[in-house]
Design an enzyme around this catalytic site. Sequence first.
Site, PDB file in Angstrom:
ATOM      1  N   HIS A 194      47.517  27.215  37.272  1.00  0.00           N
ATOM      2  CA  HIS A 194      47.107  25.986  36.574  1.00  0.00           C
ATOM      3  C   HIS A 194      45.688  25.588  37.004  1.00  0.00           C
ATOM      4  O   HIS A 194      44.864  25.187  36.184  1.00  0.00           O
ATOM      5  CB  HIS A 194      48.020  24.805  36.941  1.00  0.00           C
ATOM      6  N   GLN A 214      62.166  21.327  25.044  1.00  0.00           N
ATOM      7  CA  GLN A 214      61.865  22.756  25.005  1.00  0.00           C
ATOM      8  C   GLN A 214      62.801  23.564  25.915  1.00  0.00           C
ATOM      9  O   GLN A 214      62.659  24.771  26.042  1.00  0.00           O
ATOM     10  CB  GLN A 214      60.395  23.040  25.325  1.00  0.00           C
ATOM     11  N   VAL A 268      47.084  34.636  36.394  1.00  0.00           N
ATOM     12  CA  VAL A 268      46.692  34.629  37.812  1.00  0.00           C
ATOM     13  C   VAL A 268      47.894  35.155  38.608  1.00  0.00           C
ATOM     14  O   VAL A 268      49.022  34.706  38.395  1.00  0.00           O
ATOM     15  CB  VAL A 268      46.295  33.214  38.280  1.00  0.00           C
TER      16      VAL A 268
HETATM   17  O1  PAF Z   1      53.405  26.078  29.345  1.00  0.00           O
HETATM   18  C1  PAF Z   1      53.867  24.966  29.657  1.00  0.00           C
HETATM   19  O2  PAF Z   1      53.816  24.538  30.806  1.00  0.00           O
HETATM   20  C2  PAF Z   1      54.543  24.141  28.568  1.00  0.00           C
HETATM   21  O3  PAF Z   1      55.233  24.933  27.662  1.00  0.00           O
HETATM   22  C3  PAF Z   1      53.575  23.186  27.853  1.00  0.00           C
HETATM   23  C4  PAF Z   1      52.513  23.949  27.090  1.00  0.00           C
HETATM   24  C5  PAF Z   1      52.917  22.263  28.862  1.00  0.00           C
HETATM   25  C6  PAF Z   1      54.344  22.330  26.847  1.00  0.00           C
HETATM   26  O4  PAF Z   1      55.328  21.561  27.460  1.00  0.00           O
END
Ligand code: PAF
Length: 283
Positions: A40, A64, A179
């Site tokens: 990140h 999700q 990474v």
């Molecule tokens: O990749 C992620 O961490 C998630 O799928 C995202 C893009 C932040 C959406 O919740």
Amino acid sequence: MEKLKIFNTVKDTSEFLTKQSSDGRTIGFVPTMGALHEGHLELMRRAKLENDILVCSIFVNPIQFNNKEDLKKYPRTLEDDIRKLESIACDVLFAPSAQEMYPEKEKTVYDFGNLDKVMEGQHRPGHFNGVAIVVKKLFDIIQPDKAYFGEKDFQQLVIIQTLVKQQNLSVEIVPCPIVREKDGLAMSSRNKRLSPEERKLAPIIFKTLQFVKNNFHKFSIEEINKHVVSEINSNPGMKLEYFEIVDKKTLSPITNLIGSKDSIACIALFLGKVRLIDNIAIF
Ligand code: PAF
């Protein structure tokens, strides 16, 4: 800007960022679900370099997750995340509640054709619709000039690029390389959930993908598949969910490795109770 600004509401975030944009500042955005790691931070460093303002969001998006246990166990480390954001001089953190993001039940259904039916889509029904809904909402709130996504979630990246085209959004999607830890394991928030024994086994995933990349020309697809199944499933606690070599644009399986361009090998597996994904470009 010097100090990290933390907003929890759509109104405050949008008011602040609209002012920044109208003052002529560009916004680079990195959406996350927190439990921040070096992967990140790499996206954020790049976003910081390429834009005037760096905005990060942390939101564990319930819609999700097709698996309740996965949602419950998803690492939540907000204080630690804030320290990391401060260390890279992030300007704005948007960290909303589920109520703030979804004041009403969400009914949007996106159509991505084949893209969300294969691989992750096949094994995690509804996952990509949930990702698309939250990303579209986040883009509407943040109004970024550029948004940064890691290639580890390659299918997610392709779907978001498609979402941006379908909805005529003005944001530029910037794909960023995976990474890896020193031993090759792709960085992921889920790695935190691996036991020390599982963590020791985990580099086999990348080793297997490297074998595929370096040897595909010597074998048929069936032979490659067989090799991957046995490499992965012969380890205690490792269970392959899928392995596919697909076209990078259509995500359709490649039927013949000879002469096929722009393909990528994608893998998903369980290591104990933790589900991990990874991929490697073949061409
Ligand atoms: O990749 C992620 O961490 C998630 O799928 C995202 C893009 C932040 C959406 O919740």
